[in-house]
Design a protein around this motif. Sequence first.
Motif, PDB file in Angstrom:
ATOM      1  N   PHE A   1      -2.866  11.171  -2.125  1.00 17.32           N
ATOM      2  CA  PHE A   1      -3.267   9.841  -2.789  1.00 17.32           C
ATOM      3  C   PHE A   1      -4.742   9.411  -2.134  1.00 17.32           C
ATOM      4  CE2 PHE A   1      -3.454   5.283  -2.941  1.00 17.32           C
ATOM      5  CZ  PHE A   1      -3.099   4.871  -4.296  1.00 17.32           C
ATOM      6  N   ALA A   2      -4.740   9.429  -1.028  1.00 18.21           N
ATOM      7  CA  ALA A   2      -5.885   8.679  -0.162  1.00 18.21           C
ATOM      8  C   ALA A   2      -7.008   9.703  -0.481  1.00 18.21           C
ATOM      9  CB  ALA A   2      -5.677   8.902   1.430  1.00 18.21           C
TER      10      ALA A   2
ATOM     11  N   ILE B   1       7.304   4.379   4.529  1.00 16.59           N
ATOM     12  CA  ILE B   1       7.693   5.886   4.311  1.00 16.59           C
ATOM     13  C   ILE B   1       8.871   6.111   4.082  1.00 16.59           C
ATOM     14  CG2 ILE B   1       5.878   6.604   5.893  1.00 16.59           C
ATOM     15  CD1 ILE B   1       8.315   7.838   7.732  1.00 16.59           C
ATOM     16  N   THR B   2      10.025   5.142   3.986  1.00 15.06           N
ATOM     17  CA  THR B   2      11.079   5.194   3.528  1.00 15.06           C
ATOM     18  C   THR B   2      11.564   4.908   2.318  1.00 15.06           C
ATOM     19  OG1 THR B   2      12.212   3.148   4.403  1.00 15.06           O
ATOM     20  CG2 THR B   2      11.881   5.068   6.026  1.00 15.06           C
ATOM     21  N   LYS B   3      10.583   4.151   1.815  1.00 16.46           N
ATOM     22  CA  LYS B   3      10.672   3.411   0.432  1.00 16.46           C
ATOM     23  C   LYS B   3       9.635   4.112  -0.746  1.00 16.46           C
ATOM     24  CE  LYS B   3      13.766  -0.128   1.299  1.00 16.46           C
ATOM     25  NZ  LYS B   3      13.668  -0.006   2.844  1.00 16.46           N
ATOM     26  N   GLN B   4      10.281   4.873  -1.552  1.00 17.56           N
ATOM     27  CA  GLN B   4       9.471   5.326  -2.782  1.00 17.56           C
ATOM     28  C   GLN B   4       8.724   4.245  -3.418  1.00 17.56           C
ATOM     29  OE1 GLN B   4       9.730   8.789  -3.534  1.00 17.56           O
ATOM     30  NE2 GLN B   4       8.148   8.273  -5.487  1.00 17.56           N
ATOM     31  N   GLU B   5       9.238   3.360  -3.810  1.00 13.31           N
ATOM     32  CA  GLU B   5       8.710   2.216  -4.673  1.00 13.31           C
ATOM     33  C   GLU B   5       7.528   1.516  -3.983  1.00 13.31           C
ATOM     34  OE1 GLU B   5      11.777   2.000  -3.449  1.00 13.31           O
ATOM     35  OE2 GLU B   5      12.443   0.041  -2.669  1.00 13.31           O
ATOM     36  N   THR B   6       7.366   1.589  -2.671  1.00 14.15           N
ATOM     37  CA  THR B   6       6.289   0.719  -1.893  1.00 14.15           C
ATOM     38  C   THR B   6       5.181   1.640  -2.032  1.00 14.15           C
ATOM     39  OG1 THR B   6       6.968   1.788   0.197  1.00 14.15           O
ATOM     40  CG2 THR B   6       7.868  -0.277  -0.456  1.00 14.15           C
ATOM     41  N   PHE B   7       5.280   3.216  -2.100  1.00 11.88           N
ATOM     42  CA  PHE B   7       4.314   4.172  -2.460  1.00 11.88           C
ATOM     43  C   PHE B   7       3.905   3.940  -4.006  1.00 11.88           C
ATOM     44  CE2 PHE B   7       2.790   8.461  -3.271  1.00 11.88           C
ATOM     45  CZ  PHE B   7       1.929   8.495  -2.154  1.00 11.88           C
ATOM     46  N   GLU B   8       4.776   4.105  -4.932  1.00 12.75           N
ATOM     47  CA  GLU B   8       4.705   3.928  -6.309  1.00 12.75           C
ATOM     48  C   GLU B   8       3.683   2.541  -6.333  1.00 12.75           C
ATOM     49  OE1 GLU B   8       8.496   4.334  -8.123  1.00 12.75           O
ATOM     50  OE2 GLU B   8       8.481   6.402  -7.713  1.00 12.75           O
ATOM     51  N   ASP B   9       3.771   1.544  -5.816  1.00 12.26           N
ATOM     52  CA  ASP B   9       3.270   0.529  -5.960  1.00 12.26           C
ATOM     53  C   ASP B   9       1.715   0.478  -5.746  1.00 12.26           C
ATOM     54  OD1 ASP B   9       5.125  -1.160  -6.936  1.00 12.26           O
ATOM     55  OD2 ASP B   9       5.370  -2.142  -5.061  1.00 12.26           O
ATOM     56  N   LEU B  10       1.325   1.601  -4.874  1.00  6.62           N
ATOM     57  CA  LEU B  10      -0.081   1.723  -4.289  1.00  6.62           C
ATOM     58  C   LEU B  10      -1.046   1.615  -5.466  1.00  6.62           C
ATOM     59  CD1 LEU B  10       0.174   4.343  -1.484  1.00  6.62           C
ATOM     60  CD2 LEU B  10       0.090   1.808  -1.471  1.00  6.62           C
ATOM     61  N   PRO B  11      -0.972   2.240  -6.610  1.00  5.15           N
ATOM     62  CA  PRO B  11      -1.950   2.125  -7.594  1.00  5.15           C
ATOM     63  C   PRO B  11      -2.393   0.595  -7.825  1.00  5.15           C
ATOM     64  CG  PRO B  11      -0.652   3.963  -8.087  1.00  5.15           C
ATOM     65  CD  PRO B  11       0.000   3.058  -7.052  1.00  5.15           C
ATOM     66  N   LYS B  12      -1.112  -0.215  -7.871  1.00 10.60           N
ATOM     67  CA  LYS B  12      -1.253  -1.600  -8.284  1.00 10.60           C
ATOM     68  C   LYS B  12      -2.138  -2.222  -7.171  1.00 10.60           C
ATOM     69  CE  LYS B  12       3.233  -1.946 -10.231  1.00 10.60           C
ATOM     70  NZ  LYS B  12       4.506  -2.547  -9.837  1.00 10.60           N
ATOM     71  N   TRP B  13      -2.269  -1.833  -5.845  1.00 13.72           N
ATOM     72  CA  TRP B  13      -2.782  -2.669  -5.089  1.00 13.72           C
ATOM     73  C   TRP B  13      -4.347  -2.306  -5.262  1.00 13.72           C
ATOM     74  CZ3 TRP B  13      -1.220  -6.588  -2.850  1.00 13.72           C
ATOM     75  CH2 TRP B  13       0.166  -6.943  -2.540  1.00 13.72           C
ATOM     76  N   MET B  14      -4.526  -0.860  -5.645  1.00  9.25           N
ATOM     77  CA  MET B  14      -5.765  -0.055  -5.524  1.00  9.25           C
ATOM     78  C   MET B  14      -6.416  -0.906  -6.534  1.00  9.25           C
ATOM     79  SD  MET B  14      -6.708   1.910  -3.398  1.00  9.25           S
ATOM     80  CE  MET B  14      -8.133   1.632  -3.938  1.00  9.25           C
TER      81      MET B  14
ATOM     82  N   GLN C   1     -13.286  -9.768   9.465  1.00  7.71           N
ATOM     83  CA  GLN C   1     -12.063 -10.087   8.456  1.00  7.71           C
ATOM     84  C   GLN C   1     -11.292  -8.833   8.127  1.00  7.71           C
ATOM     85  OE1 GLN C   1     -11.731 -13.687   5.967  1.00  7.71           O
ATOM     86  NE2 GLN C   1     -10.906 -12.413   4.394  1.00  7.71           N
ATOM     87  N   VAL C   2     -10.247  -8.670   8.124  1.00  5.19           N
ATOM     88  CA  VAL C   2      -9.308  -7.510   7.929  1.00  5.19           C
ATOM     89  C   VAL C   2      -8.027  -8.039   7.286  1.00  5.19           C
ATOM     90  CG1 VAL C   2      -7.985  -5.581   8.763  1.00  5.19           C
ATOM     91  CG2 VAL C   2     -10.167  -6.014   9.872  1.00  5.19           C
ATOM     92  N   ILE C   3      -7.752  -7.470   6.060  1.00  3.79           N
ATOM     93  CA  ILE C   3      -6.586  -8.085   5.528  1.00  3.79           C
ATOM     94  C   ILE C   3      -5.691  -6.818   5.328  1.00  3.79           C
ATOM     95  CG2 ILE C   3      -7.473  -9.859   4.159  1.00  3.79           C
ATOM     96  CD1 ILE C   3      -7.623  -8.046   1.578  1.00  3.79           C
ATOM     97  N   ILE C   4      -4.381  -7.106   5.322  1.00  4.34           N
ATOM     98  CA  ILE C   4      -3.238  -6.197   5.136  1.00  4.34           C
ATOM     99  C   ILE C   4      -2.711  -6.298   4.157  1.00  4.34           C
ATOM    100  CG2 ILE C   4      -1.270  -5.075   6.517  1.00  4.34           C
ATOM    101  CD1 ILE C   4      -2.287  -6.634   8.944  1.00  4.34           C
ATOM    102  N   ILE C   5      -2.511  -5.416   3.046  1.00  3.70           N
ATOM    103  CA  ILE C   5      -1.643  -5.490   1.941  1.00  3.70           C
ATOM    104  C   ILE C   5      -0.693  -4.477   1.706  1.00  3.70           C
ATOM    105  CG2 ILE C   5      -3.900  -6.892   0.732  1.00  3.70           C
ATOM    106  CD1 ILE C   5      -4.483  -4.292  -0.573  1.00  3.70           C
ATOM    107  N   GLY C   6       0.128  -4.648   0.715  1.00  5.12           N
ATOM    108  CA  GLY C   6       1.094  -3.950   0.469  1.00  5.12           C
ATOM    109  C   GLY C   6       2.417  -4.423   0.186  1.00  5.12           C
ATOM    110  N   SER C   7       3.298  -3.932  -0.601  1.00  8.54           N
ATOM    111  CA  SER C   7       4.488  -4.600  -1.251  1.00  8.54           C
ATOM    112  C   SER C   7       5.424  -5.019   0.001  1.00  8.54           C
ATOM    113  CB  SER C   7       5.517  -3.487  -1.956  1.00  8.54           C
ATOM    114  OG  SER C   7       4.527  -2.799  -2.749  1.00  8.54           O
TER     115      SER C   7
END
Length: 226
Positions: free
Chosen positions: A157-158, A108-121, A37-43
């Motif tokens: 980040f990674a 890569i074109t949407k800053q906010e989706t990158f800023e959301d990464l800590p929430k996903w973590m 099982q692999v899940i794909i998450i993100g904004s």
Amino acid sequence: MESGFGVQRRAGGGSPAVGASQRRRKMPPRAADYKLQVIIIGSRGVGKTSLMERFTDDTFCEACKSTVAVSLEGQQQQRLDTAGQERFNSITSAYYRGAKGIVLVYDITKQETFEDLPKWMKMIDKYASEDAELLLVGNKLDCESDRAISRQQAERFASRISGMRFCEASAKDNFNVDEIFLKLVDDILSKMPLEVPSKELSNSVLSLQPEPEIPPELPPPRMRCC
Ligand SMILES: Nc1nc2c(ncn2[C@@H]2O[C@H](COP(=O)(O)OP(=O)(O)OP(=O)(O)O)[C@@H](O)[C@H]2O)c(=O)[nH]1
């Protein structure tokens, strides 16, 4: 806002001479040795469904509808009322727990989706197994001229998260998509004992929509101290 699926991998697959998507289309179906099982998450809108569909069907939809459903493979498809948070949370935690691999996607074109990464973590730290393989994917590489997040930012980040790999991809141009999933599966299998207990196997598919809910109390995070 998660998508996921059972990835089937045959033993002794090795590197294909043709693209994996070509192989998927041309080779007759054969029983899988493992289902992982692999899940794909993100904004919202980062391309989770597109990456999954590119990998599984080699298709791309320019104007896809937002994902608002949970589906269980071979069973019913059920619309989720996003107000039904309690039921959603229990499903979410179950799927994070069962995931052997987690693909965390930003655009890569949407800053906010990158800023959301800590929430996903935080969600990963709360719900996922510590052994789950983590891969950060910057999607929409075909939109280089609109890039808002540099490769170096994402690499930084990674590098702060134990065991997290990083790559950029384009579901639209089919760039790096097979590589993402096949490498992830190889990494998962390389960690597994030779005899995989049957309870470890999973054939469920998940696709969820609501915003990430940040848990009030968090376990020790994976973020390394600088
Ligand atoms: N240019 C470009 N567009 C993409 C790419 N991947 C996805 N898209 C587009 O981005 C939009 C959102 O894609 P989805 O795959 O639905 O994104 P998602 O993350 O599953 O979205 P939600 O279900 O709303 O969370 C769609 O219009 C896709 O066509 C890509 O690699 N390049």
